[in-house]
Motif scaffolding. Structure first.
Motif, PDB file in Angstrom:
ATOM      1  N   PRO A 235      29.107  50.305  -9.425  1.00  0.00           N
ATOM      2  CA  PRO A 235      28.805  51.226 -10.522  1.00  0.00           C
ATOM      3  C   PRO A 235      29.560  50.832 -11.792  1.00  0.00           C
ATOM      4  O   PRO A 235      30.643  50.247 -11.733  1.00  0.00           O
ATOM      5  CB  PRO A 235      29.284  52.578  -9.991  1.00  0.00           C
ATOM      6  N   THR A 236      28.989  51.164 -12.914  1.00  0.00           N
ATOM      7  CA  THR A 236      29.663  50.941 -14.192  1.00  0.00           C
ATOM      8  C   THR A 236      30.492  52.164 -14.544  1.00  0.00           C
ATOM      9  O   THR A 236      30.170  53.283 -14.148  1.00  0.00           O
ATOM     10  CB  THR A 236      28.650  50.667 -15.311  1.00  0.00           C
ATOM     11  N   ALA A 237      31.569  51.938 -15.277  1.00  0.00           N
ATOM     12  CA  ALA A 237      32.464  53.056 -15.611  1.00  0.00           C
ATOM     13  C   ALA A 237      33.187  52.777 -16.915  1.00  0.00           C
ATOM     14  O   ALA A 237      33.432  51.616 -17.278  1.00  0.00           O
ATOM     15  CB  ALA A 237      33.473  53.286 -14.497  1.00  0.00           C
ATOM     16  N   ARG A 238      33.543  53.858 -17.595  1.00  0.00           N
ATOM     17  CA  ARG A 238      34.368  53.785 -18.787  1.00  0.00           C
ATOM     18  C   ARG A 238      35.548  54.732 -18.613  1.00  0.00           C
ATOM     19  O   ARG A 238      35.390  55.854 -18.114  1.00  0.00           O
ATOM     20  CB  ARG A 238      33.560  54.155 -20.036  1.00  0.00           C
ATOM     21  N   ILE A 239      36.710  54.267 -19.019  1.00  0.00           N
ATOM     22  CA  ILE A 239      37.941  55.040 -18.910  1.00  0.00           C
ATOM     23  C   ILE A 239      38.456  55.316 -20.312  1.00  0.00           C
ATOM     24  O   ILE A 239      38.780  54.391 -21.058  1.00  0.00           O
ATOM     25  CB  ILE A 239      38.997  54.280 -18.084  1.00  0.00           C
ATOM     26  N   PHE A 240      38.514  56.606 -20.679  1.00  0.00           N
ATOM     27  CA  PHE A 240      38.993  57.030 -21.989  1.00  0.00           C
ATOM     28  C   PHE A 240      40.358  57.680 -21.842  1.00  0.00           C
ATOM     29  O   PHE A 240      40.541  58.561 -21.001  1.00  0.00           O
ATOM     30  CB  PHE A 240      38.028  58.033 -22.623  1.00  0.00           C
ATOM     31  N   GLY A 241      41.299  57.282 -22.655  1.00  0.00           N
ATOM     32  CA  GLY A 241      42.607  57.917 -22.642  1.00  0.00           C
ATOM     33  C   GLY A 241      43.719  56.929 -22.925  1.00  0.00           C
ATOM     34  O   GLY A 241      43.513  55.710 -22.972  1.00  0.00           O
ATOM     35  N   GLU A 242      44.910  57.482 -23.107  1.00  0.00           N
ATOM     36  CA  GLU A 242      46.119  56.708 -23.323  1.00  0.00           C
ATOM     37  C   GLU A 242      47.180  57.239 -22.370  1.00  0.00           C
ATOM     38  O   GLU A 242      47.109  58.378 -21.934  1.00  0.00           O
ATOM     39  CB  GLU A 242      46.607  56.848 -24.767  1.00  0.00           C
ATOM     40  N   GLY A 243      48.163  56.405 -22.060  1.00  0.00           N
ATOM     41  CA  GLY A 243      49.223  56.872 -21.185  1.00  0.00           C
ATOM     42  C   GLY A 243      50.119  55.747 -20.723  1.00  0.00           C
ATOM     43  O   GLY A 243      49.819  54.565 -20.919  1.00  0.00           O
ATOM     44  N   PRO A 244      51.221  56.104 -20.085  1.00  0.00           N
ATOM     45  CA  PRO A 244      52.253  55.125 -19.741  1.00  0.00           C
ATOM     46  C   PRO A 244      51.861  54.140 -18.650  1.00  0.00           C
ATOM     47  O   PRO A 244      52.495  53.096 -18.507  1.00  0.00           O
ATOM     48  CB  PRO A 244      53.424  56.003 -19.284  1.00  0.00           C
ATOM     49  N   ASP A 245      50.818  54.458 -17.869  1.00  0.00           N
ATOM     50  CA  ASP A 245      50.479  53.615 -16.719  1.00  0.00           C
ATOM     51  C   ASP A 245      49.210  52.799 -16.923  1.00  0.00           C
ATOM     52  O   ASP A 245      48.632  52.285 -15.956  1.00  0.00           O
ATOM     53  CB  ASP A 245      50.334  54.486 -15.461  1.00  0.00           C
ATOM     54  N   GLU A 246      48.782  52.636 -18.166  1.00  0.00           N
ATOM     55  CA  GLU A 246      47.530  51.928 -18.425  1.00  0.00           C
ATOM     56  C   GLU A 246      47.549  50.501 -17.875  1.00  0.00           C
ATOM     57  O   GLU A 246      46.562  50.041 -17.278  1.00  0.00           O
ATOM     58  CB  GLU A 246      47.237  51.896 -19.922  1.00  0.00           C
ATOM     59  N   ALA A 247      48.652  49.786 -18.059  1.00  0.00           N
ATOM     60  CA  ALA A 247      48.724  48.396 -17.590  1.00  0.00           C
ATOM     61  C   ALA A 247      48.519  48.316 -16.078  1.00  0.00           C
ATOM     62  O   ALA A 247      47.846  47.408 -15.567  1.00  0.00           O
ATOM     63  CB  ALA A 247      50.064  47.786 -17.988  1.00  0.00           C
ATOM     64  N   ARG A 248      49.075  49.278 -15.347  1.00  0.00           N
ATOM     65  CA  ARG A 248      48.926  49.271 -13.885  1.00  0.00           C
ATOM     66  C   ARG A 248      47.480  49.514 -13.486  1.00  0.00           C
ATOM     67  O   ARG A 248      46.972  48.908 -12.530  1.00  0.00           O
ATOM     68  CB  ARG A 248      49.851  50.327 -13.275  1.00  0.00           C
ATOM     69  N   TYR A 249      46.790  50.400 -14.206  1.00  0.00           N
ATOM     70  CA  TYR A 249      45.386  50.679 -13.888  1.00  0.00           C
ATOM     71  C   TYR A 249      44.494  49.487 -14.241  1.00  0.00           C
ATOM     72  O   TYR A 249      43.529  49.188 -13.527  1.00  0.00           O
ATOM     73  CB  TYR A 249      44.915  51.933 -14.615  1.00  0.00           C
ATOM     74  N   ARG A 250      44.810  48.810 -15.319  1.00  0.00           N
ATOM     75  CA  ARG A 250      44.054  47.596 -15.656  1.00  0.00           C
ATOM     76  C   ARG A 250      44.217  46.545 -14.558  1.00  0.00           C
ATOM     77  O   ARG A 250      43.251  45.868 -14.174  1.00  0.00           O
ATOM     78  CB  ARG A 250      44.514  47.047 -17.000  1.00  0.00           C
ATOM     79  N   ALA A 251      45.436  46.414 -14.047  1.00  0.00           N
ATOM     80  CA  ALA A 251      45.688  45.467 -12.971  1.00  0.00           C
ATOM     81  C   ALA A 251      44.936  45.862 -11.705  1.00  0.00           C
ATOM     82  O   ALA A 251      44.416  45.003 -10.974  1.00  0.00           O
ATOM     83  CB  ALA A 251      47.191  45.377 -12.702  1.00  0.00           C
ATOM     84  N   LEU A 252      44.848  47.173 -11.439  1.00  0.00           N
ATOM     85  CA  LEU A 252      44.139  47.658 -10.256  1.00  0.00           C
ATOM     86  C   LEU A 252      42.649  47.339 -10.359  1.00  0.00           C
ATOM     87  O   LEU A 252      42.013  46.940  -9.364  1.00  0.00           O
ATOM     88  CB  LEU A 252      44.360  49.163 -10.112  1.00  0.00           C
ATOM     89  N   VAL A 253      42.087  47.516 -11.539  1.00  0.00           N
ATOM     90  CA  VAL A 253      40.679  47.172 -11.762  1.00  0.00           C
ATOM     91  C   VAL A 253      40.438  45.694 -11.477  1.00  0.00           C
ATOM     92  O   VAL A 253      39.454  45.307 -10.830  1.00  0.00           O
ATOM     93  CB  VAL A 253      40.267  47.527 -13.207  1.00  0.00           C
ATOM     94  N   GLU A 254      41.349  44.871 -11.931  1.00  0.00           N
ATOM     95  CA  GLU A 254      41.217  43.433 -11.709  1.00  0.00           C
ATOM     96  C   GLU A 254      41.366  43.093 -10.228  1.00  0.00           C
ATOM     97  O   GLU A 254      40.611  42.265  -9.683  1.00  0.00           O
ATOM     98  CB  GLU A 254      42.269  42.690 -12.529  1.00  0.00           C
TER      99      GLU A 254
END
Length: 410
Positions: A235-254
């Motif tokens: 599925p396609t998805a978009r994530i809107f928001g800011e926060g301290p853990d963004e780098a970790r979530y980007r890594a999880l997506v990868e």
């Protein structure tokens, strides 16, 4: 007979997310009602989107905007910050000092008490917005914070809870308040009660919120991956928001191999963000009364959400549709069902919107909070026929009861 204008200062630590939207909406409504209003908050946090919202209110904030260092956790630096904040607030000479969140509430009530000791007639009001109430009372950190809340209650004149859940959590973890308290739901603006269509290239799913584990972005990403495994389709998805853990979530997506299907969009107005996905997913582990759920229901957006905080109060008789917090299997099943039957999701969204109480409005939120200020201060009620005063308050009281410190309904 009319109300005399009040001088109101709102204090919060981090100027981000739903808590800051609540403050900005309340401050704007109070300013429009003729009060002098100011806001103070942390100098080291805040995203571009939320600070831009504040800039748009600058003309209404006649008592100004103050920024001071406010650390998230308790520390020795708090004493220095409190001194600077005390001098700022003292010079403004407010009638109302309203603290939001655990840290903002601690600063507001401590400073308000010091001003009371100096002979100032300052009313000290606190709204938890979840805050320390999210902590487990059986763990040391929760025990400490809840004991501090009980101590700070003695330096308070009133508490405003944004949901019945929050009021119940306070009573079970801290104790029944010995001061006036009232439940006042977050409110939406009139234009937010209109259906919202999709953008042309809408993704299958969208997440809108702070990028921290409390809001569940990691669960959302895991749900996307599991949906891929179950359906054979990513599925396609978009994530809107800011926060301290963004780098970790980007890594999880990868790590999950979803980089070509998941896009991080940064912060954006809620209606713009919701329109960018066919189904909004709110996988929060804890909440008080989340604006994004109110906004989605009011806009008739297909919605998957967890059974936490005040969300069941919004869903009412449809609360059975909610999923358990942290349950990735349930989340995945709901996401698969949304992909399989979008027509049913749209029909459920329309049905849910019809059940949304019209008491979720900014005007009623403002009336009920400001009337609590008046009650606590012992001020005489205004003429009930005066525009914007008691008529709308009575409508709110008839729709749902508020609570007072004695445990009796008003």
């Amino acid at each position: 007979m009319t109300w005399a204008p009040l001088r109101i200062i709102h204090c919060v630590r981090s100027p981000i997310g739903g808590i800051f939207r609540h403050i900005c909406d309340l401050a704007a409504a109070q300013s429009d009602a003729g009060h002098a209003v100011g806001i103070v908050f942390d100098s080291s946090t805040g995203g571009r989107f939320d600070l831009a919202r504040l800039d748009s209110l600058s003309d209404k904030l006649t008592l100004g905007i103050g920024r001071f260092p406010m650390r998230r956790h308790l520390g020795i630096q708090d004493a220095k910050a409190a001194g600077a904040l005390y001098r700022h607030v003292r010079n403004i000479n407010p009638d109302i000092l309203h603290g939001h969140g655990a840290k903002g509430g601690a600063y507001a009530r401590t400073i308000g008490t010091l001003l009371r000791m100096k002979g100032r007639n300052v009313t000290r009001v606190y709204t938890p917005h979840g805050g320390s109430l999210h902590y487990d009372p059986h763990r040391l950190e929760g025990y400490v914070y809840h004991r501090l809340e009980r101590i700070l209650e003695r330096m308070s004149d009133a508490i405003v809870f944004v949901s019945d859940y929050e009021a119940a959590a306070y009573q079970s973890k801290v104790g029944t308040p010995n001061i006036a308290y009232r439940v006042v739901y977050n409110g939406l603006r009139p234009e937010e009660f209109s259906p919202l269509g999709d953008v042309e290239d809408a993704a299958d799913f969208v997440f809108v919120g702070m990028l921290r584990d409390l809001k569940g972005p990691d669960l959302f990403i895991e749900g996307l991956y599991n949906t891929k495994l179950k359906t054979g389709r990513t599925p396609t998805a978009r994530i809107f928001g800011e926060g301290p853990d963004e780098a970790r979530y980007r890594a999880l997506v990868e790590t999950y191999g979803l980089s070509d299907k998941v896009t991080f969009m940064g912060a954006s107005p809620a209606r713009t963000a919701m329109a960018a996905g066919r189904t909004l997913v709110v996988p929060s582990r804890a909440e008080a009364m989340p604006y994004i759920v109110l906004e989605a229901v009011a806009a008739e957006r297909p919605l998957i959400a967890t059974r936490v905080g005040g969300i069941p109060e919004i869903f009412g008789k449809h609360a059975r549709r909610l999923i358990d917090p942290g349950n990735v299997a349930q989340l995945t099943a709901a996401m698969v069902a949304a992909l399989d039957n979008p027509a049913r999701m749209a029909d459920e969204a329309r049905t849910l919107r019809k059940c949304l109480s019209e008491t979720y409005t900014v005007d009623l939120m403002h009336d009920r909070i400001t009337s609590l200020y008046r009650t606590v201060r012992g001020e005489q009620a205004a003429d009930p026929l005066a525009p914007g005063n008691m008529a709308s308050i009575r409508q709110a009281e008839a729709a749902r009861p508020a609570y007072v410190g004695s445990g009796q309904k008003e």
